[in-house]
Design a protein around this motif. Structure first.
Motif, PDB file in Angstrom:
ATOM      1  N   LYS A  22       0.867  -1.178   0.000  1.00  0.00           N
ATOM      2  CA  LYS A  22       0.000   0.000   0.000  1.00  0.00           C
ATOM      3  C   LYS A  22       0.906   1.231   0.000  1.00  0.00           C
ATOM      4  O   LYS A  22       1.825   1.328   0.818  1.00  0.00           O
ATOM      5  N   SER A  23       0.654   2.163  -0.918  1.00  0.00           N
ATOM      6  CA  SER A  23       1.494   3.358  -1.030  1.00  0.00           C
ATOM      7  C   SER A  23       0.673   4.619  -0.785  1.00  0.00           C
ATOM      8  O   SER A  23      -0.472   4.712  -1.234  1.00  0.00           O
ATOM      9  N   ILE A  24       1.276   5.560  -0.085  1.00  0.00           N
ATOM     10  CA  ILE A  24       0.671   6.869   0.105  1.00  0.00           C
ATOM     11  C   ILE A  24       1.754   7.922  -0.111  1.00  0.00           C
ATOM     12  O   ILE A  24       2.956   7.629  -0.019  1.00  0.00           O
ATOM     13  N   VAL A  25       1.335   9.139  -0.398  1.00  0.00           N
ATOM     14  CA  VAL A  25       2.268  10.261  -0.520  1.00  0.00           C
ATOM     15  C   VAL A  25       2.078  11.153   0.695  1.00  0.00           C
ATOM     16  O   VAL A  25       0.968  11.594   0.995  1.00  0.00           O
ATOM     17  N   HIS A  26       3.172  11.406   1.405  1.00  0.00           N
ATOM     18  CA  HIS A  26       3.108  12.185   2.637  1.00  0.00           C
ATOM     19  C   HIS A  26       3.789  13.540   2.449  1.00  0.00           C
ATOM     20  O   HIS A  26       4.910  13.620   1.932  1.00  0.00           O
ATOM     21  N   ASP A  27       3.104  14.583   2.858  1.00  0.00           N
ATOM     22  CA  ASP A  27       3.625  15.952   2.763  1.00  0.00           C
ATOM     23  C   ASP A  27       4.418  16.269   4.025  1.00  0.00           C
ATOM     24  O   ASP A  27       3.845  16.530   5.082  1.00  0.00           O
ATOM     25  N   LEU A  28       5.724  16.229   3.910  1.00  0.00           N
ATOM     26  CA  LEU A  28       6.575  16.586   5.053  1.00  0.00           C
ATOM     27  C   LEU A  28       6.741  18.106   5.069  1.00  0.00           C
ATOM     28  O   LEU A  28       7.306  18.681   4.140  1.00  0.00           O
ATOM     29  N   ASN A  29       6.215  18.733   6.103  1.00  0.00           N
ATOM     30  CA  ASN A  29       6.352  20.180   6.211  1.00  0.00           C
ATOM     31  C   ASN A  29       6.574  20.565   7.672  1.00  0.00           C
ATOM     32  O   ASN A  29       6.404  19.733   8.589  1.00  0.00           O
ATOM     33  N   PHE A  30       6.959  21.804   7.903  1.00  0.00           N
ATOM     34  CA  PHE A  30       7.287  22.275   9.241  1.00  0.00           C
ATOM     35  C   PHE A  30       6.377  23.422   9.683  1.00  0.00           C
ATOM     36  O   PHE A  30       6.787  24.287  10.467  1.00  0.00           O
ATOM     37  N   LEU A  31       5.135  23.409   9.194  1.00  0.00           N
ATOM     38  CA  LEU A  31       4.199  24.461   9.580  1.00  0.00           C
ATOM     39  C   LEU A  31       3.821  24.349  11.057  1.00  0.00           C
ATOM     40  O   LEU A  31       3.555  25.357  11.720  1.00  0.00           O
ATOM     41  N   GLU A  32       3.785  23.124  11.571  1.00  0.00           N
ATOM     42  CA  GLU A  32       3.475  22.881  12.971  1.00  0.00           C
ATOM     43  C   GLU A  32       4.490  21.897  13.534  1.00  0.00           C
ATOM     44  O   GLU A  32       5.018  21.055  12.807  1.00  0.00           O
ATOM     45  N   PRO A  33       4.768  21.976  14.840  1.00  0.00           N
ATOM     46  CA  PRO A  33       5.734  21.047  15.431  1.00  0.00           C
ATOM     47  C   PRO A  33       5.246  19.597  15.425  1.00  0.00           C
ATOM     48  O   PRO A  33       6.042  18.666  15.504  1.00  0.00           O
ATOM     49  N   LYS A  34       3.921  19.415  15.356  1.00  0.00           N
ATOM     50  CA  LYS A  34       3.370  18.058  15.269  1.00  0.00           C
ATOM     51  C   LYS A  34       2.063  18.103  14.489  1.00  0.00           C
ATOM     52  O   LYS A  34       1.228  18.968  14.722  1.00  0.00           O
ATOM     53  N   TYR A  35       1.904  17.201  13.557  1.00  0.00           N
ATOM     54  CA  TYR A  35       0.645  17.103  12.825  1.00  0.00           C
ATOM     55  C   TYR A  35       0.415  15.661  12.402  1.00  0.00           C
ATOM     56  O   TYR A  35       1.352  14.847  12.344  1.00  0.00           O
ATOM     57  N   GLU A  36      -0.842  15.349  12.146  1.00  0.00           N
ATOM     58  CA  GLU A  36      -1.228  13.992  11.786  1.00  0.00           C
ATOM     59  C   GLU A  36      -2.058  13.999  10.504  1.00  0.00           C
ATOM     60  O   GLU A  36      -2.811  14.948  10.250  1.00  0.00           O
ATOM     61  N   SER A  37      -1.902  12.980   9.723  1.00  0.00           N
ATOM     62  CA  SER A  37      -2.733  12.803   8.531  1.00  0.00           C
ATOM     63  C   SER A  37      -3.236  11.365   8.508  1.00  0.00           C
ATOM     64  O   SER A  37      -2.519  10.439   8.911  1.00  0.00           O
TER      65      SER A  37
END
Length: 245
Positions: free
Chosen positions: A100-115
């Motif tokens: 199973k493949s997903i594309v994850h957006d790695l960003n630093f807008l928040e110190p912690k986030y969940e998708s």
């Protein structure tokens, strides 16, 4: 047809600025970041993603060794960097259940986030079905109210099926359909016709029939001697129009 269930996969990302390291340039400080994979349970809580035996993260090509594989939940990847990017995450399902493949957006807008991502999984594989049951309900046909079969139970089941098949063979020998000629005719069919045969058998399947659909290997097995007269007649008429029998 193989039944599937949906499970929610949670990707949790954390990051923090490394104050002891100089920024690459103004506004781009070095950061320590991490990504982990968990399952979302029926009550919304996090559960170990034990339906995967390994997870591969495909990082930006500027990273040394950009393909990272982790083999133990929560499959937590820790790295350092300053740039944001999209990474592909490949999750390898246990019991040879595929990827199973997903594309994850790695960003630093928040110190912690969940998708969260909803993915479908087959229930036809014993070990996978057992692990899926820990994170939610399964179709009745996948549970059947009994434990997963042992190797000995599987052997006994095959013996039983063989005995039942012999009984059916004896019965079908009295049928007006020449089963051996029908089998020869089926071998002469093209791929499109075979797909129609599979559909006919699936739609008219009964508990007494021996049918095995191996999706992974792309193979469909059936014992013609276990088919009821009505289905044999249907297949005979279909094959007779398309092959010389």
């Amino acid at each position: 047809m193989t039944q599937e269930v949906v499970r929610t996969i949670k990707v949790t990302t954390t990051s923090e600025i490394l104050t002891d390291l100089a920024p690459v340039s103004e506004g781009f400080p070095m950061r320590k970041w991490s990504v982990k994979i968990t399952l979302v349970g029926p009550s919304g809580g996090e559960l170990p993603a034990n339906i995967f035996d390994k997870v591969t993260y495909k990082l930006h090509p500027t990273f040394q060794n950009p393909n990272r594989t982790l083999k133990k939940p929560p499959f937590k990847l820790e790295e350092q960097g300053w740039g944001e990017f999209d990474m592909t995450i490949i999750m390898h399902v246990v019991d040879k259940g595929g990827e199973k493949s997903i594309v994850h957006d790695l960003n630093f807008l928040e110190p912690k986030y969940e998708s969260e991502h909803k993915l479908s999984f087959p229930t036809s594989r014993p070990l996978l079905a057992k692990l899926l049951a820990e994170s939610g309900s399964l179709p009745d046909s996948a549970i059947s109210g009994s434990p997963l079969p042992t190797d000995e139970a599987k052997r006994d089941k095959r013996k039983h099926e063989g005995a039942e098949a012999s009984k059916k063979k004896s019965k079908q020998e009295k049928s007006s359909i020449d089963v051996e000629r029908l089998a020869e005719g089926l071998e002469k069919l093209g791929q499109d016709d075979i797909l129609q045969v599979v559909q006919m058998v699936t739609e008219n399947r009964t508990a007494d029939m021996y049918v095995k659909n191996d999706v992974e290997e792309g193979e469909f097995h059936l014992d013609l001697f276990t088919l009821p007269d009505s289905l044999l007649k249907m297949l005979w008429d279909f094959v007779k129009k398309r092959a010389d029998i």
